[in-house]
Design a protein around this motif. Structure first.
Motif, mmCIF file in Angstrom:
data_model
loop_
_atom_site.group_PDB
_atom_site.id
_atom_site.type_symbol
_atom_site.label_atom_id
_atom_site.label_comp_id
_atom_site.label_asym_id
_atom_site.label_seq_id
_atom_site.Cartn_x
_atom_site.Cartn_y
_atom_site.Cartn_z
ATOM 1 N N MET A 1 0.848 -1.189 0.000
ATOM 2 C CA MET A 1 0.000 0.000 0.000
ATOM 3 C C MET A 1 0.883 1.239 0.000
ATOM 4 S SD MET A 1 -2.927 -1.588 0.180
ATOM 5 C CE MET A 1 -4.187 -0.416 0.675
ATOM 6 N N LEU A 2 0.418 2.270 -0.668
ATOM 7 C CA LEU A 2 1.179 3.505 -0.792
ATOM 8 C C LEU A 2 0.582 4.607 0.062
ATOM 9 C CD1 LEU A 2 1.532 3.419 -4.662
ATOM 10 C CD2 LEU A 2 3.375 2.968 -3.023
ATOM 11 N N LYS A 3 1.443 5.427 0.608
ATOM 12 C CA LYS A 3 0.994 6.610 1.322
ATOM 13 C C LYS A 3 2.044 7.708 1.176
ATOM 14 C CE LYS A 3 2.864 5.579 5.923
ATOM 15 N NZ LYS A 3 2.524 5.470 7.362
ATOM 16 N N ILE A 4 1.611 8.927 1.403
ATOM 17 C CA ILE A 4 2.534 10.058 1.381
ATOM 18 C C ILE A 4 3.536 9.907 2.517
ATOM 19 C CG2 ILE A 4 2.717 12.546 1.837
ATOM 20 C CD1 ILE A 4 1.781 12.126 -0.924
ATOM 21 N N ASN A 5 4.796 10.167 2.242
ATOM 22 C CA ASN A 5 5.820 10.177 3.276
ATOM 23 C C ASN A 5 5.780 11.527 3.980
ATOM 24 O OD1 ASN A 5 8.049 9.974 4.894
ATOM 25 N ND2 ASN A 5 9.546 10.081 3.219
ATOM 26 N N PRO A 6 5.328 11.581 5.226
ATOM 27 C CA PRO A 6 5.224 12.875 5.906
ATOM 28 C C PRO A 6 6.535 13.650 5.933
ATOM 29 C CG PRO A 6 4.127 11.167 7.180
ATOM 30 C CD PRO A 6 4.892 10.471 6.084
ATOM 31 N N GLU A 7 7.664 12.901 5.998
ATOM 32 C CA GLU A 7 8.972 13.545 6.080
ATOM 33 C C GLU A 7 9.546 13.851 4.698
ATOM 34 O OE1 GLU A 7 10.790 14.211 9.121
ATOM 35 O OE2 GLU A 7 8.791 13.894 9.966
ATOM 36 N N GLY A 8 8.743 13.672 3.658
ATOM 37 C CA GLY A 8 9.239 13.906 2.308
ATOM 38 C C GLY A 8 9.394 15.366 1.945
ATOM 39 N N GLY A 9 8.846 16.255 2.723
ATOM 40 C CA GLY A 9 8.957 17.686 2.445
ATOM 41 C C GLY A 9 8.223 18.489 3.494
ATOM 42 N N PHE A 10 8.582 19.747 3.607
ATOM 43 C CA PHE A 10 7.998 20.610 4.630
ATOM 44 C C PHE A 10 7.746 21.997 4.046
ATOM 45 C CE2 PHE A 10 10.698 17.461 6.535
ATOM 46 C CZ PHE A 10 9.919 16.942 7.563
ATOM 47 N N ALA A 11 6.781 22.676 4.619
ATOM 48 C CA ALA A 11 6.504 24.062 4.233
ATOM 49 C C ALA A 11 6.133 24.839 5.479
ATOM 50 C CB ALA A 11 5.378 24.131 3.207
ATOM 51 N N ILE A 12 6.316 26.130 5.413
ATOM 52 C CA ILE A 12 5.940 27.003 6.525
ATOM 53 C C ILE A 12 4.654 27.733 6.161
ATOM 54 C CG2 ILE A 12 6.587 29.050 7.859
ATOM 55 C CD1 ILE A 12 9.495 28.202 7.578
ATOM 56 N N GLY A 13 3.710 27.719 7.069
ATOM 57 C CA GLY A 13 2.490 28.495 6.926
ATOM 58 C C GLY A 13 2.504 29.643 7.906
ATOM 59 N N VAL A 14 2.090 30.819 7.443
ATOM 60 C CA VAL A 14 2.086 32.018 8.286
ATOM 61 C C VAL A 14 0.711 32.656 8.224
ATOM 62 C CG1 VAL A 14 3.147 34.274 8.728
ATOM 63 C CG2 VAL A 14 4.541 32.408 7.797
ATOM 64 N N ASN A 15 0.215 33.095 9.363
ATOM 65 C CA ASN A 15 -1.056 33.821 9.425
ATOM 66 C C ASN A 15 -0.825 35.128 10.152
ATOM 67 O OD1 ASN A 15 -3.770 34.465 9.279
ATOM 68 N ND2 ASN A 15 -4.326 33.280 11.075
ATOM 69 N N VAL A 16 -0.962 36.219 9.426
ATOM 70 C CA VAL A 16 -0.833 37.551 10.020
ATOM 71 C C VAL A 16 -2.230 38.120 10.194
ATOM 72 C CG1 VAL A 16 0.069 39.887 9.759
ATOM 73 C CG2 VAL A 16 1.432 37.930 8.999
ATOM 74 N N THR A 17 -2.593 38.442 11.438
ATOM 75 C CA THR A 17 -3.904 38.989 11.761
ATOM 76 C C THR A 17 -3.728 40.360 12.395
ATOM 77 O OG1 THR A 17 -4.180 38.290 14.073
ATOM 78 C CG2 THR A 17 -4.492 36.600 12.359
#
Length: 386
Positions: free
Chosen positions: A74-90
């Motif tokens: 079975m295949l699944k996304i590798n969580p450690e395969g990549g990262f991104a930063i999300g920013v929320n400015v309020t």
């Protein structure tokens, strides 16, 4: 939007994204299931999967045998395969989080600051980014996404008043973000980012069409259809907070009077000086009418309520929907409540903002995830009118 591959040789990069998107949406899955569902041959899918496993985007797992023979891997996304930063400015804070490919928030930072100027905000973000990246120092960093209160590019409404980022007009936001962090940068409204985050990591997978109602400092929303956030001709659809609901009501910074978010938003709660219970009693009729309006306009399967409000307040708001005005949603065959609480949690905006960067690498929907000229310009590298 149905995921369909192409057997043309020039479509190979597109097919890679198709396979990745299918696995993300349907994990756990098999090579044969992918091939059958997206219209590619098993051989083509197997070749793509082998490449994606070598690049650490996908991993294979196998269940314990329950009889003769081995079960398929079975295949699944590798969580450690990549990262991104999300920013929320309020208008009240700057928040950032490091998000993996599965949508898990690895770590987050928050700084309370009222009405941050662009200079202050980008200085804070520039300091947060290395601290977050340090949590996965050898990880593949895909980019950074920023969510801001909208609308964008509307002179009389953008960056005006206490529910937006006053003083940010004429700021090259995406360029400043890239300069501050050294990462590929993406920009979206907070409500659209939250809707995307809910689609990817919350209730959104269960519905083909729903309305995400974003309760933040202000109020906004977005219709999500087949995984796409519907954003209008200029990318500003969903500014429900600026629908006038009270004739000759409170003056709104947008120039109108009686706008919905002057009565139903976290800013409205703060200005009222009331406790939660008293405020909810006062705004209940207005809120219920807004729900009926959304239902009659969009006929969604359900309305998903989320945003910056604490969970206990969202729960009390949903309790108000036990009694609602009649609308096209009041059908006997309903299989879900008319209003539900988002499951994306407190980090839904961060996840959605980070997903902008992830999708730039992984998703075949990139450039089509959002419909509207502004998003097409942003996602293709153009600048937002600010």
């Amino acid at each position: 939007m149905a995921l369909r591959g192409t057997n043309q040789e020039f479509g190979r990069p597109y097919n890679r994204r198709i396979v990745l998107e299918f696995v993300r949406l349907h994990s756990l899955t098999t090579r044969s299931e992918i091939a059958a569902r997206v219209g590619l041959t098993v051989q083509t899918v197997s070749t793509i999967v082998r490449e994606l496993e070598e690049q650490n985007y996908l991993v294979s797992v196998r269940e314990e045998p329950k009889g003769r023979g081995l079960p398929p891997s079975m295949l699944k996304i590798n969580p450690e395969g990549g990262f991104a930063i999300g920013v929320n400015v309020t208008p009240i804070s700057v928040e950032a989080g490091l998000v993996d490919l599965s949508g898990e928030v690895i770590g987050s930072l928050s700084r309370d600051i009222a009405g941050a100027s662009p200079e202050d905000a980008f200085e804070i973000i520039g300091a947060m980014a290395p601290e977050l990246i340090a949590q996965r120092p050898k990880g593949r960093m895909l980019g950074i996404g920023l969510a801001l209160p909208g609308p964008f590019g509307v002179e009389s409404m953008s960056f005006v008043g206490p529910t937006t980022m006053a003083g940010w007009e004429n700021t090259a936001i995406r360029e400043r973000l890239a300069e501050a962090t050294g990462l590929p940068a993406f920009l979206e409204t907070d409500m659209a980012a939250a809707a995307l985050g809910e689609h990817l990591y919350g209730l959104g997978k269960r519905f083909s069409e729903y309305y995400f109602l974003y309760l933040g400092v202000g109020l906004g929303g977005a219709l999500v259809r087949e995984g796409q956030v519907q954003r209008g001709a200029s990318g500003n659809a969903g500014e429900i907070g600026h629908i006038p609901v009270v004739p000759d009501g409170e003056a709104c910074p947008c120039g109108n009077r009686g706008c919905l978010e002057r009565y139903f938003s976290l800013d409205a709660l703060r200005r009222s000086g009331l406790g939660d219970a008293d405020w909810l009693e006062a705004v209940a009729p207005t809120f219920r009418n807004a729900i009926a309006t959304i239902e009659n306009l969009f006929d969604p399967e359900t309305i998903v309520l989320g945003g910056l409000a604490p969970a206990n307040l969202l729960e009390r708001i949903v309790e108000l929907t036990a009694v609602l005005p009649n609308s096209v949603a009041a059908r006997r065959d309903r299989k879900t409540p008319r209003v539900r609480i988002a499951e994306g949690g407190e980090h839904s905006v961060l996840r959605g903002a980070a997903a902008l960067a992830v999708s730039s690498v992984l998703s075949p929907r990139f450039g089509q995830m959002f419909t509207g000229g502004r998003e097409r310009d942003v996602l293709s590298g153009g600048e937002v009118a600010a």
